[in-house]
Design an enzyme around this catalytic site. Structure first.
Site, PDB file in Angstrom:
ATOM      1  N   ILE A 342       0.861  -1.181   0.000  1.00 58.34           N
ATOM      2  CA  ILE A 342       0.000   0.000   0.000  1.00 58.34           C
ATOM      3  C   ILE A 342       0.898   1.233   0.000  1.00 58.34           C
ATOM      4  O   ILE A 342       2.058   1.189   0.428  1.00 58.34           O
ATOM      5  CB  ILE A 342      -1.000   0.052   1.177  1.00 58.34           C
ATOM      6  N   GLU A 343       0.355   2.343  -0.480  1.00 56.75           N
ATOM      7  CA  GLU A 343       1.164   3.530  -0.724  1.00 56.75           C
ATOM      8  C   GLU A 343       1.750   4.153   0.529  1.00 56.75           C
ATOM      9  O   GLU A 343       2.706   4.929   0.453  1.00 56.75           O
ATOM     10  CB  GLU A 343       0.354   4.580  -1.502  1.00 56.75           C
ATOM     11  N   HIS A 344       1.227   3.817   1.681  1.00 56.13           N
ATOM     12  CA  HIS A 344       1.757   4.352   2.926  1.00 56.13           C
ATOM     13  C   HIS A 344       3.164   3.836   3.219  1.00 56.13           C
ATOM     14  O   HIS A 344       3.830   4.323   4.131  1.00 56.13           O
ATOM     15  CB  HIS A 344       0.818   3.988   4.078  1.00 56.13           C
ATOM     16  N   GLY A 345       3.607   2.836   2.445  1.00 52.58           N
ATOM     17  CA  GLY A 345       4.950   2.306   2.598  1.00 52.58           C
ATOM     18  C   GLY A 345       5.005   0.905   3.157  1.00 52.58           C
ATOM     19  O   GLY A 345       6.083   0.388   3.435  1.00 52.58           O
TER      20      GLY A 345
END
Length: 538
Positions: A342-345
């Site tokens: 996910i883009e949050h890392g």
């Protein structure tokens, strides 16, 4: 000449109100957070609001943030949603602050959007004193100055990016700006002012916004839960060195999320038997939609979408219907067969959804968000499962402005534009729809009053024509019919069993799609109520 006396490390520790007093009128303030309280400096946000309500200062702030921050009520960006407190907002995602959306609608602020990854990476470039961010991300979308330049209302008059050409290829240069204050959230600070993220559920763009403020000669204000003795932190545990930090506020009430005081499985601290003891189904039980939610159209779409998976695929899941795809993978015990991001890392783990989107229980890795977006921009994603607000005849998708309301893309543009295959998942129509399914067919009892398949989208958040240039595959999956992007436009190639193609699909669309010569009927198994235990990857 005698050396000037440097302030002691202890002087960096102060109250939230003292820290808020460091913000001046007209400052540009960079915030971090990911919704649901994820790495949100709540205590600092509230102190800024408290000061403004009491003194009408600071005023006319420019506020920048990459992802959504807030609870749709009074926390997060809602703390800044006061006329006079802010004059300009550049936000990646706006839905968690209806009050800020209303200020934008009423033209009381200048409202802009940027892709979430672009925003984080631009802050990193500012931190290195470089001339902005040069990237292909955003070309052909609302962030392209030829399609709106990120402007979301009439009060927004600047272009945040310009088109440039390098070696015969077009790019966008997102323009740098000074960051006067960075409000950062972390776990702990030692007596010297070194900062650790050890108990956080993500890293987000904390390092990038701190660098941007430091490079701009601004203030880096950090909220932490605890103050540790000198030497308590190992060098590799320090994520922000003391040399970067201007002020530290200790908030002993700081929690993992708005509603979860602390959970070591969310901060990725569990190993061995402690980690194995947490069952995936128990993890999903804390989300808004349990893993064994009643069968409906979301699950039918998820089953069809999951057919696009293959072993070893690197995937990303967006919010909305894609949540159901993630749950299906867990239910089928196939999580270990793909690489989930996910883009949050975050990599791996059991994804939480709803207000807790961005959290993962027992993640396998946590990177800084700008680095994660570098991976995406470099073509690291095989498949992205994303939602849609509406899509049109050219295959353009809109999620950033719906019904005239500023929504923002979050990481959508960065992800959709760079995945080798993008699978848009959503319901065919909205408002008043009544469907019956679960017996192997889908029947439409009442059509929706809001069309989501339109002649032209209100705003381009994903460009179909650009996707064709890049050689991407794009699918648009709904419970009634499925579509794919072709050089001739959107093509209908599958329908659900029990659906009347003309009455339930074509007559409900705002455009006439190209029809595949061999329109298939989706498998009845996608529409059966019984538990779907076994998947294509098993």
């Amino acid at each position: 000449m005698a050396n000037a006396t440097k302030p002691s490390a202890a002087s960096k520790f102060m109250s939230a109100d003292e820290a808020a007093a460091l913000i001046r009128n007209g400052d540009t303030v960079a915030l971090m957070g990911g919704g649901g309280g994820l790495m949100e400096a709540t205590c600092l946000f509230q102190a800024v609001e408290r000061r403004f309500l009491a003194t009408q200062a600071p005023r006319d702030l420019t506020v920048v943030h990459a992802l959504g921050i807030g609870d749709k009520g009074y926390r997060g960006m809602n703390c800044f949603a006061h006329e006079g407190l802010v004059r300009k907002v550049v936000g990646g995602h706006w839905v968690w602050s209806p009050r800020m959306q209303q200020l934008a609608r009423e033209e009381k602020i200048a409202a802009y959007i940027l892709p979430g990854g672009v925003s984080s990476q631009l802050l990193r470039e500012i931190g290195g004193a470089r001339p902005g961010l040069i990237t292909h991300v955003g070309l052909g979308t609302v962030c392209d100055p030829r399609h709106g330049g990120g402007r979301m209302n009439a009060s927004a008059t600047e272009d945040l990016a310009e088109v440039i050409t390098l070696d015969g290829r077009e790019y966008l240069r997102y323009k740098p700006y000074p960051v006067h204050v960075a409000l950062v959230r972390a776990s702990a600070a030692d007596e010297d002012g070194n900062i650790s993220f050890e108990h956080e559920a993500a890293n987000l763009d904390a390092t990038a916004i701190a660098l941007a403020a430091r490079s701009s000669g601004g203030q880096v204000i950090v909220q932490v839960k605890e103050r540790l003795p000198r030497g308590a932190l190992k060098a590799r545990e320090v994520r922000l060195p003391a040399a970067w930090v201007s002020a530290i506020v200790v908030d002993p009430t700081q929690s993992t999320s708005y509603d979860i005081p602390f959970d070591a499985s969310l901060s990725g601290e569990l190993t061995g038997s402690d980690r194995l003891a947490i069952d995936a189904q128990e993890a999903c039980a804390t989300t808004e939609e349990p893993i064994n939610a009643p069968f409906g159209e979301r699950q039918a779409v998820a089953r069809r979408a999951a057919c696009e998976l293959f072993k070893g695929a690197v995937v990303n899941y967006g919010v909305g219907v894609p949540d159901a795809v993630a749950k299906l993978v867990v239910r089928r015990d196939e999580l270990g067969l793909i690489h989930q991001t996910i883009e949050h890392g975050t990599y791996g783990g059991s994804l939480l959804d709803g207000v807790l989107f961005g959290y993962a229980r027992n993640a396998t890795a946590m990177l800084d968000a700008p680095t994660q977006f570098d991976f995406y921009a470099g073509g690291g994603l095989d498949i992205a499962f994303l939602g849609f607000g509406e899509f049109d005849a050219q295959g353009n998708v809109n999620v950033s402005r719906l019904g005239g309301l500023t929504v923002g893309p979050g990481g959508f543009i960065d992800i959709a534009q760079n995945a080798r295959k993008v699978v848009f998942c959503g319901t065919f129509a909205a408002k008043g729809v009544q469907l019956h399914t679960g017996d192997g067919e889908l029947r439409v009892a009442r059509q929706g009053s809001v069309r989501k398949l339109v002649q032209a989208v209100e705003q381009i958040t994903f460009s179909g024509p650009q996707a064709l240039v890049r050689g991407q595959q794009a699918l648009y999956l709904t419970e009634r019919a499925n579509f794919r992007l072709t050089p001739e436009g959107v093509e209908l190639f599958e329908i659900a069993p029990g659906v009347d193609l003309q009455r339930d699909v074509l007559d409900q669309m705002g455009f006439a799609p190209r029809l595949a010569p061999d329109i298939r009927v989706m498998p009845r198994s996608h529409f059966l109520r019984e538990d779907d235990r076994f998947g294509a990857l098993s």
